[in-house]
Design an enzyme around this catalytic site. Structure first.
Site, PDB file in Angstrom:
ATOM      1  N   HIS A 136       0.953  -1.283  -0.068  1.00 50.72           N
ATOM      2  CA  HIS A 136      -0.019   0.023   0.063  1.00 50.72           C
ATOM      3  C   HIS A 136       0.828   1.160   0.083  1.00 50.72           C
ATOM      4  CE1 HIS A 136      -3.131   2.734   2.073  1.00 50.72           C
ATOM      5  NE2 HIS A 136      -3.062   2.857   0.874  1.00 50.72           N
ATOM      6  N   HIS A 187       1.599   4.853  -2.913  1.00 54.38           N
ATOM      7  CA  HIS A 187       1.758   6.223  -2.279  1.00 54.38           C
ATOM      8  C   HIS A 187       3.152   6.726  -2.537  1.00 54.38           C
ATOM      9  CE1 HIS A 187      -1.915   7.010  -0.102  1.00 54.38           C
ATOM     10  NE2 HIS A 187      -2.002   5.874  -0.109  1.00 54.38           N
ATOM     11  N   HIS A 229      -4.162   0.867  -6.523  1.00 56.21           N
ATOM     12  CA  HIS A 229      -4.355   1.585  -5.275  1.00 56.21           C
ATOM     13  C   HIS A 229      -5.700   1.087  -4.705  1.00 56.21           C
ATOM     14  CE1 HIS A 229      -5.488   4.792  -2.458  1.00 56.21           C
ATOM     15  NE2 HIS A 229      -4.265   4.480  -2.101  1.00 56.21           N
ATOM     16  N   ASN A 239      -6.680  -0.769  -1.027  1.00 59.01           N
ATOM     17  CA  ASN A 239      -7.001   0.277  -0.045  1.00 59.01           C
ATOM     18  C   ASN A 239      -8.178   0.230   0.553  1.00 59.01           C
ATOM     19  OD1 ASN A 239      -6.397   2.888   1.244  1.00 59.01           O
ATOM     20  ND2 ASN A 239      -8.093   3.495   0.330  1.00 59.01           N
ATOM     21  N   ILE A 257      -6.575   9.044  -1.084  1.00 62.67           N
ATOM     22  CA  ILE A 257      -6.711   8.852   0.678  1.00 62.67           C
ATOM     23  C   ILE A 257      -5.739   7.707   0.979  1.00 62.67           C
ATOM     24  CG2 ILE A 257      -8.691   7.243   0.040  1.00 62.67           C
ATOM     25  CD1 ILE A 257      -8.113   9.807   3.140  1.00 62.67           C
TER      26      ILE A 257
END
Length: 925
Positions: free
Chosen positions: A583, A588, A775, A779, A925
């Protein structure tokens, strides 16, 4: 009366006096008041009491109209850079977005802003031609002031229209850019400029940007029209502006960034620790030779007092710098995702800690876990009631405020909603490796015995303790190990090598016990995946060169409970690797350098910038928030997941040993893990080894749609031979990603070359997939799968008891209590559930793959490109129907059946909140 001086200062020959009724009137006083450059500070000196400025605006408007000299349309005067006789009357409409929620002082400031704009002293706009004026050897241009007394609301009260009028020479040429100068003392948000009256009508200049005050930066902002140009195609009148705009974005690499800056630059991860606060909060720098890591956005903050290598911390609630246009828009700040994240850290988690820390104990029975969803948790911290009441309005957390108390109630997670005992079954444990929140680590077992690549002199014998005889006992109908491997029926979840170097340090932390795990699965002829052996390893000791334990499911009561503990340890390891590696690192952190390089090296008029722009939204801001509150020293990730204070070092080790750009492409990743084989006859050129692999099956549909869209887009702009290699901005972009964004890996041979349009399409498809589909898949299932603690504990607090251990007798006497005491405590569980809820939430302003927000509807003027995008959107709608159909197919047992939740994480669309579905364009997010 008003007069305009040559220096552009406005003199008001009247006094403005506040009346007792709360409004301003123009009096006949003798004093003279001078307004310089529309300074708001001057405005405030005029206000008396809480009165409205509205009536005086109307009065002053009449005074200005009466006193103004003869003027062109609506009083706007144009200054042009070339002489002409006659011209074309042109109007530029300027759309400005206001805040949705304003304080009284802000509303008063708005009235003053309307007045200043009304008299043409607030905003200057200069139209720039694409052609060069032969007399000046520079781009033709013409300037006017923006006017509008009471601007008309557009699309609701939060968007205002102003106008500027020009008389443009007939030989002016095509418009290519506008320059905006903000004479106000504060910034404003410019949505777009639309020019009417020319042969091409209208001409759009999409902005969606904050325009800084000239007090902060004297440079005007450059806004290009919505036409894409490769560098070599840039019209002569725009070449200097293209270069200047990029130069301003890059900055000079010096000094601390200011909130209004839009400078993109690189830095190492030296902002996670806080040695000035405590030695225990010191953390090593990531992004150096022995601890490599992708780069983050530079803030320029000075070093800490205690450690010159560590950047001084900015603690909550003060914001960390990101370039101004990267900050969350107001709707995201005030609602679910961003507002929830900030208030989660500032308010809710402290409230949970204050309530539960004095009795931070284990769950004593499973019914105590159930009470989190049935009865909730009563928080006693009165200081946080107001904020928490406003914060959690989704259907996941419901709060009822009583006298001095807040009831925090969790929604039942999807994984147990229809079958509360599903987590106990082996087939559900296995199913989640294919259709859970972390479906990206399972591999096909292709060699036996399983061997470690770690140094045997340090970590013991490399061979796994899982033997051929043990596996063959678990196979059906006398199948041999060799046959099972040949038929691709054995799979492994192997976290041995990534974790073993950290086990000794992690297990020395209080309340943390972890193993390096391996799990072997068998895929039956009936299409069921089940675990057959778990190996849990500790570092060798002076008394034993090997410290490996192998567990199988067994049938007696003791073996059954030991097997459940072994599975729980595997789940906690899987949760940690999911959060820190798959993740954070692989989405990110890895996306951040791509975003920085895109802004620094690709002009906003570059076609590839336009393609990538929606996939960069909010990522830098959410990453900055994460470094401040989640992955920082002492932050929520360290407190709640297995790695503790070594979490980010573990992430760095994974980057060093595992991360490759070329393997982030979905087909390449599946082939690398042996979960697919190359097959030219299949779409995407791969065939899944397990057909009922929901993440991969749905992911390949989304990957294929992205790939087709990107390839057609790239073909449109790079149709000429050598157009990719001759694109100087593009080549600089790719070079910077490797050399500045991932510098410790810059010399790796696996980086794709960028020589052809096929190379470019592959690179871009991978980036867009990582930002969107990848993602989303790892997520938005965090709460649905992770918020039932026994199903997916984020850490374990006890090792598995062995015969002869002091705890073994307690385990035999009460195995349920022993199991629950190994899981996170009530405090840890409640905190991580709150975090998972927040991270799984879609914002109301989410922009999903294949969709264009209305405010970005004029992103490009190319009809061919718009047609290709419509085709992409239509394909995603078809994919949604295909996925829904798959979820109803009884043959696909990993996504349908009694109590089995459908696999929806790669459905393209979603509503707001925690939905377990939806693919946003970007990592938001």
């Amino acid at each position: 009366m008003f007069t305009v001086s040559p220096s552009n200062h406005l003199y008001l020959q009247k006094d403005l006096v506040s009346s007792r009724r709360g409004f301003f009137a123009v009096s006949g006083a003798r004093s003279k008041f001078r307004v310089r450059k529309a300074r708001d500070s001057r405005c405030r000196s005029l206000f008396g009491g809480n009165g409205s400025v509205g009536p005086v605006i109307s009065s002053l408007k009449k005074t200005v109209e009466a006193a103004s000299p003869s003027k062109k349309r609506d009083g706007n005067e144009s200054k042009i850079s070339s002489s002409f006789s006659g011209g074309i009357e042109v109007r530029a409409m300027i759309k400005i977005r206001k805040k949705m929620k304003e304080k009284l002082t802000e509303k008063i400031d708005d009235q003053w802003e309307y007045f200043i704009n009304g008299i043409g002293q607030g905003i200057l706009i200069r139209l720039i031609s694409e052609e060069i004026d032969p007399e000046t050897n520079s781009a033709r241009s013409i300037e006017s002031s923006v006017k509008g007394w009471l601007p008309k609301p557009v699309n609701g009260v939060h968007v205002l229209d102003y106008a500027a009028n020009f008389t443009v020479p007939r030989d002016f040429g095509s418009l290519g850019a506008v320059l905006i100068t903000n004479l106000h003392a504060k910034e404003f948000y410019l949505l777009e400029v639309v020019v009417h009256g020319l042969d091409v009508d209208p001409i759009y200049f999409p902005a969606n940007t904050w325009i800084h005050s000239r007090n902060d930066n004297s440079d005007s902002r450059i806004i290009f029209r919505n036409h894409a140009y490769l560098p070599s195609q840039t019209p002569p009148g725009l070449r200097d502006l293209r270069s200047k705009d990029l130069s301003s974005i890059r900055g000079n690499g010096r000094g601390e960034m200011k909130p209004y800056d839009r400078i993109y630059d690189y830095d190492v991860y030296n902002d996670l620790g806080n040695p000035d606060k405590s030695k225990d909060l010191a953390r090593p720098v990531l992004g150096v030779e022995n601890r490599p890591y992708p780069r983050r956005c530079r803030t320029g903050r000075p070093p800490s007092s205690s450690d010159p290598l560590t950047e001084r911390r900015i603690e909550k609630p003060h914001p960390v710098y990101v370039p101004r246009d990267e900050t969350f828009e107001e709707i995201k700040q005030n609602t679910f995702s961003a507002g929830r994240l900030k208030a989660l850290v500032h308010n809710l988690v402290p409230s949970i800690a204050a309530t539960l820390s004095k009795s931070d104990i284990s769950f004593k029975c499973f019914s105590e876990i159930d009470k989190l969803y049935i009865d909730g948790v009563v928080l006693n911290d009165e200081n946080h009631q107001e904020n928490s009441q406003k914060l959690f309005l989704s259907n996941i957390m419901k709060q009822v405020v009583n006298a001095g108390q807040t009831l925090l109630k969790y929604e039942i997670p999807a994984v147990i909603k229809s079958d509360r005992f599903s987590w106990l079954r082996d087939n559900e444990f296995a199913r989640q490796t294919l259709a859970g929140v972390n479906p990206v680590n399972i591999e096909c077992l292709r060699e036996f015995p399983i061997r470690s690549k770690l140094d045997p002199n340090v970590y013991g014998p490399p061979e796994s303790a899982i033997t051929k005889e043990l596996i063959e006992k678990e196979l059906y109908n006398g199948m041999s190990l060799e046959q099972a491997i040949e038929e691709k029926r054995l799979f492994v979840l192997d976290y041995h090598d990534i974790l073993l170097p950290f086990i000794k340090k992690i297990n020395a932390l209080p309340g943390r016990k972890v193993y390096a795990s391996r799990t072997v699965f068998f895929y039956s002829q009936t299409g069921i995946l089940r675990p057959i052996a778990i190996e849990l390893t500790l570092p060798p000791t002076p008394y034993s060169k090997t410290n490996k334990h192998v567990y199988t499911h067994g049938h007696d009561a003791t073996t059954h409970w030991i097997w459940k503990l072994a599975k729980a340890h595997v789940c906690s390891v899987d949760a940690g690797i999911h959060q820190l590696v798959n993740h954070w690192l692989r989405t990110h952190a890895s996306m951040e350098p791509y975003i920085i390089a895109t802004h620094r090296q690709l002009s906003s008029m570059h076609p590839i910038y336009k393609l990538l722009h929606p996939h960069m939204r909010y990522t830098l801001e959410i990453n900055a928030l994460a470094r401040q509150n989640l992955i920082n020293g002492g932050g929520i990730i360290e407190a709640s997941f297995l790695g503790g204070k070594y979490s980010m070092e573990l992430s760095s080790a994974a980057y060093k040993n595992m991360w490759r750009f070329d393997m982030e492409a979905l087909p390449a990743d599946l082939i690398r893990r042996g979960m697919a084989v190359e097959d030219p006859a299949m779409p995407n050129g791969v065939r899944l080894v397990i057909e009922d692999y929901p993440y991969a099956a749905d992911g390949l549909l989304v990957w294929s749609a992205i790939k087709e869209w990107v390839e057609s887009y790239v073909e449109h702009f790079y149709s000429e031979p050598n157009s990719v290699t001759n694109d100087v901005e593009l080549q600089a972009w790719w070079s910077e990603i490797k050399n500045k964004g991932h510098p410790e890996k810059r010399n790796e041979p696996w980086w794709p070359k960028l020589s052809t349009k096929e190379d470019l399409s592959g690179i871009l498809t991978t980036m867009i997939w990582v930002a969107s589909g990848q993602h989303a898949a790892i997520n938005f299932g965090q709460y649905p799968f992770g918020s039932y603690v026994p199903n997916r504990p984020t850490l374990m607090r006890r090792l598995i008891p062995q015969e002869g251990d002091p705890d073994y007798e307690n385990f035999i006497a009460n195995p349920q209590r022993s199991f629950l005491s190994s899981l996170p405590t009530k405090l840890q569980a409640t905190k991580v559930m709150a975090v998972q809820d927040t991270l799984s939430t879609h914002s109301p302003d989410e922009e999903y793959l294949g969709q264009v927000n209305q405010i970005h509807s004029h992103w490009i003027d190319d009809k061919r490109v718009l047609g290709l995008f419509t085709k992409f959107s239509s394909r995603l709608e078809e994919i949604e129907e295909i996925i829904n159909s798959r979820n109803k197919d009884a043959r696909l047992k990993n996504r349908s059946g009694a109590g089995v939740p459908p696999y929806e994480l790669l459905l393209p669309t979603s509503g707001p909140g925690v939905t377990g579905r939806g693919i946003p364009n970007s990592i938001s997010i």
